[in-house]
Design an enzyme around this catalytic site. Structure first.
Site, PDB file in Angstrom:
ATOM      1  N   THR A   1       0.828  -1.219   0.000  1.00 55.58           N
ATOM      2  CA  THR A   1       0.000   0.000   0.000  1.00 55.58           C
ATOM      3  C   THR A   1       0.856   1.260   0.000  1.00 55.58           C
ATOM      4  O   THR A   1       0.335   2.369  -0.083  1.00 55.58           O
ATOM      5  CB  THR A   1      -0.904   0.031   1.256  1.00 55.58           C
ATOM      6  OG1 THR A   1      -0.053  -0.151   2.399  1.00 55.58           O
ATOM      7  CG2 THR A   1      -1.959  -1.043   1.224  1.00 55.58           C
TER       8      THR A   1
ATOM      9  N   ASN B   1       4.246   3.921  -1.076  1.00 57.46           N
ATOM     10  CA  ASN B   1       4.780   4.534  -2.295  1.00 57.46           C
ATOM     11  C   ASN B   1       5.635   3.558  -3.092  1.00 57.46           C
ATOM     12  O   ASN B   1       5.492   3.411  -4.305  1.00 57.46           O
ATOM     13  CB  ASN B   1       5.687   5.725  -1.923  1.00 57.46           C
ATOM     14  CG  ASN B   1       4.915   7.002  -1.712  1.00 57.46           C
ATOM     15  OD1 ASN B   1       3.747   7.089  -2.083  1.00 57.46           O
ATOM     16  ND2 ASN B   1       5.572   7.982  -1.117  1.00 57.46           N
TER      17      ASN B   1
ATOM     18  N   SER C   1      -4.591  -2.551   6.723  1.00 58.48           N
ATOM     19  CA  SER C   1      -4.842  -2.496   5.269  1.00 58.48           C
ATOM     20  C   SER C   1      -5.429  -3.794   4.713  1.00 58.48           C
ATOM     21  O   SER C   1      -5.518  -3.957   3.493  1.00 58.48           O
ATOM     22  CB  SER C   1      -3.537  -2.185   4.525  1.00 58.48           C
ATOM     23  OG  SER C   1      -3.017  -0.966   4.955  1.00 58.48           O
TER      24      SER C   1
ATOM     25  N   ARG D   1      21.767  -2.935   4.905  1.00 63.32           N
ATOM     26  CA  ARG D   1      22.664  -2.421   3.851  1.00 63.32           C
ATOM     27  C   ARG D   1      24.144  -2.491   4.221  1.00 63.32           C
ATOM     28  O   ARG D   1      24.989  -2.634   3.360  1.00 63.32           O
ATOM     29  CB  ARG D   1      22.321  -0.964   3.534  1.00 63.32           C
ATOM     30  CG  ARG D   1      21.015  -0.803   2.809  1.00 63.32           C
ATOM     31  CD  ARG D   1      20.772   0.664   2.505  1.00 63.32           C
ATOM     32  NE  ARG D   1      19.395   0.876   2.110  1.00 63.32           N
ATOM     33  CZ  ARG D   1      18.736   2.010   2.249  1.00 63.32           C
ATOM     34  NH1 ARG D   1      19.339   3.071   2.789  1.00 63.32           N
ATOM     35  NH2 ARG D   1      17.483   2.111   1.865  1.00 63.32           N
TER      36      ARG D   1
ATOM     37  N   CYS E   1      17.862   5.771  -2.010  1.00 61.22           N
ATOM     38  CA  CYS E   1      17.490   6.326  -3.318  1.00 61.22           C
ATOM     39  C   CYS E   1      18.542   7.276  -3.888  1.00 61.22           C
ATOM     40  O   CYS E   1      18.867   7.224  -5.081  1.00 61.22           O
ATOM     41  CB  CYS E   1      16.145   7.034  -3.212  1.00 61.22           C
ATOM     42  SG  CYS E   1      15.903   7.904  -1.659  1.00 61.22           S
TER      43      CYS E   1
ATOM     44  N   SER F   1       8.511  12.438  -1.676  1.00 61.54           N
ATOM     45  CA  SER F   1       8.082  11.037  -1.737  1.00 61.54           C
ATOM     46  C   SER F   1       9.129  10.106  -1.142  1.00 61.54           C
ATOM     47  O   SER F   1       8.828   8.967  -0.785  1.00 61.54           O
ATOM     48  CB  SER F   1       7.754  10.621  -3.173  1.00 61.54           C
ATOM     49  OG  SER F   1       8.878  10.816  -3.998  1.00 61.54           O
TER      50      SER F   1
ATOM     51  N   LYS G   1      24.814   7.690   4.852  1.00 61.27           N
ATOM     52  CA  LYS G   1      24.428   6.548   4.006  1.00 61.27           C
ATOM     53  C   LYS G   1      25.047   6.683   2.618  1.00 61.27           C
ATOM     54  O   LYS G   1      25.510   5.694   2.036  1.00 61.27           O
ATOM     55  CB  LYS G   1      22.902   6.496   3.836  1.00 61.27           C
ATOM     56  CG  LYS G   1      22.126   6.010   5.030  1.00 61.27           C
ATOM     57  CD  LYS G   1      20.623   6.126   4.701  1.00 61.27           C
ATOM     58  CE  LYS G   1      19.757   6.025   5.925  1.00 61.27           C
ATOM     59  NZ  LYS G   1      18.370   6.455   5.655  1.00 61.27           N
TER      60      LYS G   1
ATOM     61  N   HIS H   1      14.486  12.829  -7.446  1.00 61.42           N
ATOM     62  CA  HIS H   1      15.624  13.388  -6.708  1.00 61.42           C
ATOM     63  C   HIS H   1      16.637  13.950  -7.707  1.00 61.42           C
ATOM     64  O   HIS H   1      16.919  13.330  -8.742  1.00 61.42           O
ATOM     65  CB  HIS H   1      16.340  12.299  -5.907  1.00 61.42           C
ATOM     66  CG  HIS H   1      15.610  11.828  -4.689  1.00 61.42           C
ATOM     67  ND1 HIS H   1      14.390  12.310  -4.288  1.00 61.42           N
ATOM     68  CD2 HIS H   1      15.968  10.899  -3.754  1.00 61.42           C
ATOM     69  CE1 HIS H   1      14.016  11.705  -3.163  1.00 61.42           C
ATOM     70  NE2 HIS H   1      14.956  10.841  -2.832  1.00 61.42           N
TER      71      HIS H   1
HETATM   72  N1  LIG Z   1      10.368   6.420  -0.974  1.00 58.36           N
HETATM   73  C1  LIG Z   1      11.598   6.272  -1.419  1.00 58.36           C
HETATM   74  O1  LIG Z   1      12.110   7.037  -2.268  1.00 58.36           O
HETATM   75  C2  LIG Z   1      12.434   5.162  -0.913  1.00 58.36           C
HETATM   76  C3  LIG Z   1      13.625   4.907  -1.548  1.00 58.36           C
HETATM   77  C4  LIG Z   1      14.427   3.869  -1.098  1.00 58.36           C
HETATM   78  C5  LIG Z   1      13.995   3.134  -0.027  1.00 58.36           C
HETATM   79  N2  LIG Z   1      12.811   3.408   0.595  1.00 58.36           N
HETATM   80  C6  LIG Z   1      12.426   2.568   1.731  1.00 58.36           C
HETATM   81  O2  LIG Z   1      11.302   1.757   1.394  1.00 58.36           O
HETATM   82  C7  LIG Z   1      10.498   1.530   2.539  1.00 58.36           C
HETATM   83  C8  LIG Z   1       9.073   1.953   2.271  1.00 58.36           C
HETATM   84  O3  LIG Z   1       9.036   3.322   1.915  1.00 58.36           O
HETATM   85  P1  LIG Z   1       7.718   4.020   1.327  1.00 58.36           P
HETATM   86  O4  LIG Z   1       8.186   5.328   0.839  1.00 58.36           O
HETATM   87  O5  LIG Z   1       6.985   3.110   0.413  1.00 58.36           O
HETATM   88  O6  LIG Z   1       6.826   4.194   2.680  1.00 58.36           O
HETATM   89  P2  LIG Z   1       5.258   4.400   2.826  1.00 58.36           P
HETATM   90  O7  LIG Z   1       4.675   5.015   1.606  1.00 58.36           O
HETATM   91  O8  LIG Z   1       5.067   5.076   4.131  1.00 58.36           O
HETATM   92  O9  LIG Z   1       4.674   2.893   2.917  1.00 58.36           O
HETATM   93  C9  LIG Z   1       5.016   2.031   3.994  1.00 58.36           C
HETATM   94  C10 LIG Z   1       4.471   0.641   3.709  1.00 58.36           C
HETATM   95  O10 LIG Z   1       4.946  -0.254   4.735  1.00 58.36           O
HETATM   96  C11 LIG Z   1       3.819  -0.919   5.324  1.00 58.36           C
HETATM   97  N3  LIG Z   1       4.104  -1.178   6.736  1.00 58.36           N
HETATM   98  C12 LIG Z   1       4.658  -0.334   7.633  1.00 58.36           C
HETATM   99  N4  LIG Z   1       4.771  -0.941   8.842  1.00 58.36           N
HETATM  100  C13 LIG Z   1       4.295  -2.200   8.673  1.00 58.36           C
HETATM  101  C14 LIG Z   1       4.140  -3.322   9.538  1.00 58.36           C
HETATM  102  N5  LIG Z   1       4.503  -3.275  10.838  1.00 58.36           N
HETATM  103  N6  LIG Z   1       3.625  -4.454   9.022  1.00 58.36           N
HETATM  104  C15 LIG Z   1       3.249  -4.529   7.745  1.00 58.36           C
HETATM  105  N7  LIG Z   1       3.365  -3.492   6.855  1.00 58.36           N
HETATM  106  C16 LIG Z   1       3.889  -2.357   7.343  1.00 58.36           C
HETATM  107  C17 LIG Z   1       2.658   0.045   5.163  1.00 58.36           C
HETATM  108  O11 LIG Z   1       1.441  -0.643   5.258  1.00 58.36           O
HETATM  109  P3  LIG Z   1       0.102   0.108   5.769  1.00 58.36           P
HETATM  110  O12 LIG Z   1      -0.365   1.000   4.646  1.00 58.36           O
HETATM  111  O13 LIG Z   1      -0.823  -1.021   6.054  1.00 58.36           O
HETATM  112  O14 LIG Z   1       0.500   0.886   6.989  1.00 58.36           O
HETATM  113  C18 LIG Z   1       2.944   0.561   3.736  1.00 58.36           C
HETATM  114  O15 LIG Z   1       2.515  -0.401   2.790  1.00 58.36           O
HETATM  115  C19 LIG Z   1      11.202   2.286   3.665  1.00 58.36           C
HETATM  116  O16 LIG Z   1      12.075   1.381   4.323  1.00 58.36           O
HETATM  117  C20 LIG Z   1      11.992   3.334   2.959  1.00 58.36           C
HETATM  118  O17 LIG Z   1      13.102   3.771   3.694  1.00 58.36           O
HETATM  119  C21 LIG Z   1      12.012   4.390   0.167  1.00 58.36           C
END
Ligand SMILES: NC(=O)c1ccc[n+]([C@@H]2O[C@H](COP(=O)([O-])OP(=O)(O)OC[C@H]3O[C@@H](n4cnc5c(N)ncnc54)[C@H](OP(=O)(O)O)[C@@H]3O)[C@@H](O)[C@H]2O)c1
Length: 340
Positions: free
Chosen positions: A11, A13, A40, A99, A130, A160, A215, A243
């Protein structure tokens, strides 16, 4: 025969982009499951022209599943990644948790694909930050030609990168600027992000750097070359997706800017857009939804003997996260699991 694939964080990003990219690239999927938190349960997410209903990660049994793409943050990853790995499902994780673990490969396929064979120690592969992912794609072909000594990078990172809450905060604050009755105080970010820039991403370390800056240093060394010195300033900007980075590079050997352009034009994963005229460069809004790491503004740095400066832009939810994770899955499939 294809793969049984799990997307955890479906669900979010990054998770939603993972599903889009698996479908777009026709990853050989036999069966796919979308997981998120209990709240969710039943939420619908798209996978190509299909709709998947999210299941609860907490009660999911990974036995018999081949690959799990994780995008759920470090705290939840700590609980669920070992569970999947022990069940024989290879985890490709987007959080920062693994990592820097020497038993876990950190991979950008254009740069260090051979590291894939290290996955077997823990059944886990890490996806980089990222801002690091796009930078190392741009640095690799130049490093191969002229050996990079030092990199000075300033980032302009979209909201994002802070998840869906970061995007909501920029949206709500921007609307509130025009309608001051609804004040939206900073919550996800440290200061107002609408019409502003914030020189802090992640927490401060004792050194005075932020964790995001650290990082970029540590991950560039692990992925590309431990000898490269990196100093970074990471800045959040009021852009929804994409970015940007201003990168200054010092080499061992001289590299002419035109030869650098030629090298970058041919390099995997890179799109060079570099006309020395108004608008002859890429901006983040133009890279949204794209796979490439874009490079523009390649020029000599005449203040040092062997220096170049360039501008690098990519979709942080794609090359910076979901695309890179799917590319790792493709690499794992073609070099190791060999199904499909
Ligand atoms: N955004 C970027 O550019 C980017 C780049 C590299 C890495 N990342 C990494 O990717 C990960 C996700 O980032 P995002 O931007 O997608 O975050 P986000 O939009 O806030 O989404 C978080 C997701 O994780 C799920 N979640 C969180 N806690 C959970 C739990 N205890 N059990 C099950 N599901 C859980 C949420 O589910 P619900 O909706 O049910 O809460 C949601 O699907 C992070 O570790 C982030 O550091 C992000």
């Amino acid at each position: 025969m294809g793969y049984k694939v799990v997307v955890a964080g479906a669900t979010g990003n990054v998770g939603r982009e993972m599903l889009n990219i698996l479908a777009e690239r026709e990853f050989p999927v036999d069966e796919i499951t979308a997981l998120a938190s209990r709240k969710s349960l039943g939420t619908e997410v798209s996978f190509g022209d299909k709709t998947l209903k999210c299941k609860d990660l907490d009660t999911f049994d990974f036995t018999g599943w081949d690959i799990a793409l994780f995008a759920i943050g470090s705290d939840a990853t700590k609980i669920y990644a070992p569970r999947a790995a022990v069940a024989g499902c290879v985890v490709i994780d987007n959080s920062s948790l693994y990592r820097y673990d020497s038993d876990v490969p950190l991979i950008v396929p254009e740069v260090n694909a051979d590291a894939i064979f290290g996955y077997a120690k823990k059944n886990i592969i890490a996806n980089p930050n990222c801002s690091t992912a796009q930078m190392v794609v741009a640095l690799k072909p130049l490093h191969d030609r002229a050996t990079i000594k030092r990199v000075v990078v300033s980032t302009y990172q979209s909201v994002s990168g802070a998840g869906k809450e970061g995007m909501d905060e920029l949206w709500d604050q921007t609307k509130a600027v025009y309608n001051p009755v609804q004040e939206v105080p900073p919550k996800k970010f440290q200061k107002q992000i609408a019409f502003n820039v914030i020189p802090q991403i992640d927490v401060f370390l004792d050194s005075g750097e932020t964790k995001e800056e650290w990082k970029m240093v540590a991950e560039t060394k692990k992925i590309l070359d431990p000898k490269i010195k990196v100093t970074a300033t990471c800045v959040r900007v009021p852009v929804f997706v994409g970015h940007s980075e201003a990168i200054n590079i010092e080499f061992e050997d001289f590299l002419d800017w035109q030869e650098a352009q030629d090298i970058l034009r041919e390099a995997p994963g890179i799109m060079l857009i570099d006309k020395r005229e108004p608008g002859g460069y890429i901006t983040p809004i133009e890279c949204v939804g794209e796979y490439a790491t874009y490079v523009s503004r390649v020029r000599q740095d005449s203040t040092i003997d062997n220096g170049l400066t360039l501008w690098c832009v990519s979709d942080n939810l794609r090359k910076g996260a979901a695309l890179n994770a799917v590319q790792i899955a493709e690499l794992l499939g073609s070099r190791v699991l060999k199904k499909g």
